[in-house]
Design a protein around this motif. Structure first.
Motif, PDB file in Angstrom:
ATOM      1  N   LEU A 239      -8.708  10.389   6.796  1.00  0.00           N
ATOM      2  CA  LEU A 239      -7.339   9.909   6.901  1.00  0.00           C
ATOM      3  C   LEU A 239      -6.696   9.844   5.521  1.00  0.00           C
ATOM      4  O   LEU A 239      -7.385   9.792   4.507  1.00  0.00           O
ATOM      5  CB  LEU A 239      -7.287   8.518   7.549  1.00  0.00           C
ATOM      6  CG  LEU A 239      -7.816   8.382   8.977  1.00  0.00           C
ATOM      7  CD1 LEU A 239      -7.749   6.926   9.413  1.00  0.00           C
ATOM      8  CD2 LEU A 239      -7.032   9.264   9.935  1.00  0.00           C
ATOM      9  N   SER A 240      -5.385   9.830   5.515  1.00  0.00           N
ATOM     10  CA  SER A 240      -4.621   9.558   4.300  1.00  0.00           C
ATOM     11  C   SER A 240      -3.447   8.691   4.699  1.00  0.00           C
ATOM     12  O   SER A 240      -3.184   8.492   5.889  1.00  0.00           O
ATOM     13  CB  SER A 240      -4.151  10.855   3.632  1.00  0.00           C
ATOM     14  OG  SER A 240      -3.216  11.535   4.457  1.00  0.00           O
ATOM     15  N   ALA A 241      -2.728   8.179   3.720  1.00  0.00           N
ATOM     16  CA  ALA A 241      -1.614   7.282   4.016  1.00  0.00           C
ATOM     17  C   ALA A 241      -0.485   7.501   3.019  1.00  0.00           C
ATOM     18  O   ALA A 241      -0.690   7.970   1.898  1.00  0.00           O
ATOM     19  CB  ALA A 241      -2.071   5.824   3.984  1.00  0.00           C
ATOM     20  N   SER A 242       0.712   7.155   3.465  1.00  0.00           N
ATOM     21  CA  SER A 242       1.885   7.126   2.587  1.00  0.00           C
ATOM     22  C   SER A 242       2.260   5.667   2.378  1.00  0.00           C
ATOM     23  O   SER A 242       2.344   4.900   3.336  1.00  0.00           O
ATOM     24  CB  SER A 242       3.052   7.880   3.228  1.00  0.00           C
ATOM     25  OG  SER A 242       2.713   9.227   3.476  1.00  0.00           O
ATOM     26  N   MET A 243       2.471   5.284   1.113  1.00  0.00           N
ATOM     27  CA  MET A 243       2.713   3.876   0.805  1.00  0.00           C
ATOM     28  C   MET A 243       3.977   3.728  -0.020  1.00  0.00           C
ATOM     29  O   MET A 243       4.273   4.544  -0.895  1.00  0.00           O
ATOM     30  CB  MET A 243       1.528   3.284   0.037  1.00  0.00           C
ATOM     31  CG  MET A 243       0.206   3.349   0.792  1.00  0.00           C
ATOM     32  SD  MET A 243      -1.111   2.394   0.009  1.00  0.00           S
ATOM     33  CE  MET A 243      -1.153   3.128  -1.622  1.00  0.00           C
ATOM     34  N   GLY A 244       4.714   2.661   0.283  1.00  0.00           N
ATOM     35  CA  GLY A 244       5.892   2.301  -0.499  1.00  0.00           C
ATOM     36  C   GLY A 244       5.719   0.909  -1.066  1.00  0.00           C
ATOM     37  O   GLY A 244       5.285  -0.008  -0.357  1.00  0.00           O
TER      38      GLY A 244
END
Length: 577
Positions: free
Chosen positions: A257-262
């Motif tokens: 998995l990977s993720a996008s973070m703000g």
């Protein structure tokens, strides 16, 4: 209840069961075609918005949706995500028939045919205000049933408490919104049960990286929020991404998995809790735009810029709706004969507060957006309506209309042009001339060629505008099915004082003449410009020296006065070297 679909022949599916599901669904459903034009809505949509299919048919969802700043570039980002990944989801504000606006969430899924071509979109619109009202008054709503983590309601209180603590202690605080990339594929590949297990394992893994005072909350399907009170520097978020990338075991297989973070930081971002969440979410969408599997830190200056730009775009949309736009016309003449050969339609905005605005004041605001298409269709319709009025007055004067690259390269451009021409059957298509930028043709040469060929079959001709400003190519000049080439005014205006500009004008005219393309020079401001152009072999011109753009009611008087201007009559009578 009003009818929610067109006749059965236009139904998105002939299967009766599918049609029943569409009609009886509790969620508001919208179906649009490949160009995002609405073709069907269900009864739940009509009940939610008060809008019937007739109200929205053939419009885009932008007619009643405003994209939240959470979505960064809004409609453009959603469109890009659907094109790349098949689905998209973002917060919106929807407008009811009575004008009231309500918060909502829009989910979009692209539907492709057997050849992989995008043929329609299925949109689900949920009302956030209704969702919050339907929650039962129970303490359980403070916690997520699957992971046991705090939910959005409790998280909002925890963020406000953390802000107050940060103010007292002088310590920093970071809010991080995290969205798992392409998690929907897990449910599609395995099952919802497997997906739920992964979310639980994922939450446990993230929690191991946090300190006791930090908070991890689940606010959506695969959306989490971290409230970090430790020193949340960039190295921390890099470690967080590295932990997320480690494989998880699913049915004996490794799943990555990977993720996008703000991320937004308090007190650098001096805002209340709900605003901090919104800013973190906006930064997360920026991370998605940059390719995902990354984090982006909120930029307050960029946020203010986005807010202003979105407000400007909404104001322009209102201008389209409120009939505040106008077309002015600039005459085009044959220098040798003195004959007026047509006019160019130039857009103006009759702003109720700021007066008459030139294109430079508003076109950059909508550049690259679907508003360009809406504006382009308005201009085409207004120009054809003007041609119809002139036809009734026994006046045959061609109108040139500028077409943006975004508009030209839409899939239904020729079809929509044909529909507009059919609306004015008394107008000869030969009187409508489309001007396309050289850069538009070169951006996607094959699509441009195909579209231009279909338009020519309708009887409409083309000109290449601003020639010389792009990557002028002999190959493209030979291929493009154009009837006219226009030399950009930036070269013509200074050609008498700048040898480089004079050389460019000479070269463009030479190339056009070699390929037997008529030439028109823009920016002709003086008689000296006209004489120089005629000596180079360019006989067609427009510019301030001939006439400034004018409203249509001023054109008849100018047409009467033009033959009486002795200085221009003399130049046309003079022999050309």
């Amino acid at each position: 209840m009003p009818e929610c679909t067109k006749p059965k022949s236009t139904s998105p599916s002939s299967d009766e069961a599918t049609a029943n599901v569409f009609a009886q669904a509790n969620e508001a459903l919208i179906i649009t075609d490949a160009d995002n034009r609405i073709t069907h809505v269900n009864p739940a949509f009509i009940e939610l918005t008060g809008l019937s299919l007739e109200d929205v048919y053939a419009t885009t969802p932008n007619a009643f949706l405003l994209f939240s700043r959470d979505a960064g570039d809004g409609a453009a980002l959603v469109e890009d995500e659907v094109r790349r990944y098949g689905t998209s989801r973002c917060r919106v504000t929807y407008r009811r028939r009575d004008g009231e606006r309500y918060p909502g969430v829009m989910s979009v899924k692209g539907v492709r045919n057997a050849l992989g071509t995008l043929v329609r979109h299925v949109i689900v619109l949920a009302d956030l205000s209704l969702v919050s009202q339907m929650r039962p008054p129970s303490c359980d709503v403070d916690y997520d049933a699957l992971t046991g983590l705090p939910g959005l309601k409790l998280l909002t209180r925890l963020i406000q408490d953390a802000i107050e603590h940060a103010d007292r202690s002088g310590q920093a605080l970071a809010v991080c919104t995290l969205d798992i990339d392409f998690f929907s594929r897990v449910n599609e590949t395995f099952s919802r049960r497997v997906g739920d297990g992964l979310l639980t394992d994922f939450a446990r893994r993230i929690g191991q990286l946090l300190c006791d005072d930090d908070v991890l909350a689940r606010v959506g399907g695969d959306e989490f929020v971290l409230l970090v009170r430790q020193n949340a520097d960039e190295a921390f978020f890099q470690r967080l991404l590295a932990v997320i990338r480690k494989p998880l075991m699913v049915e004996g297989k490794r799943l990555y998995l990977s993720a996008s973070m703000g991320v937004t930081r308090y007190p650098a971002d001096k805002a209340q809790g709900d605003v901090l969440l919104r800013h973190a979410n906006q930064a997360m969408y920026r991370a998605k735009q940059r390719g995902r599997d990354s984090f982006h830190i909120f930029d307050s200056e960029h946020d203010r810029w986005l807010q202003v730009r979105n407000e400007q775009r909404q104001r322009f949309f209102d201008a389209l709706e409120n009939n505040e736009l106008r077309l002015h016309y600039q005459p085009q003449v044959d220098l040798q004969s003195g004959r007026v050969i047509g006019v160019e339609a130039l857009i103006r905005w009759q702003h109720p507060d700021r007066g008459l605005l030139s294109p430079a004041a508003f076109l950059p605001i909508i550049d690259g957006t679907l508003l360009e298409v809406d504006l382009g269709e308005w201009v085409l319709d207004a120009a054809l309506r003007q041609l119809a009025d002139w036809h009734q007055a026994n006046k045959a004067l061609a109108i040139s209309v500028n077409i943006s690259p975004t508009h030209l390269l839409t899939q239904r451009f020729t079809e929509r042009l044909g529909e507009l021409l059919a609306r004015y059957p008394q107008v000869s298509p030969a009187l409508l001339k489309l001007e396309v930028l050289e850069s538009a043709a070169l951006h996607d040469i094959q699509t441009a060629l195909d579209t231009m060929a279909r338009c020519r079959a309708l009887g409409v001709s083309f000109a290449v505008d601003d020639f010389g400003t792009g990557f002028s190519s002999l190959t493209h000049l030979r291929k493009l099915p154009v009837n006219l080439i226009k030399v950009d005014q930036s070269f013509v205006r200074d050609m008498l004082v700048d040898p480089d500009d004079m050389a460019i004008v000479e070269s463009v005219i030479y190339m056009a003449n070699r390929f037997c393309h008529p030439m028109m020079a823009e920016g002709v401001e003086t008689l000296d410009h006209a004489r120089a152009l005629m000596s180079l072999g360019c006989m067609l011109a427009q510019g301030y020296g001939i006439a400034r753009p004018m409203p249509p009611e001023a054109l008849p008087e100018w047409l009467l006065q033009w033959p009486l201007r002795r200085e221009w009559r003399d130049i046309t009578a003079a022999p050309v070297a």
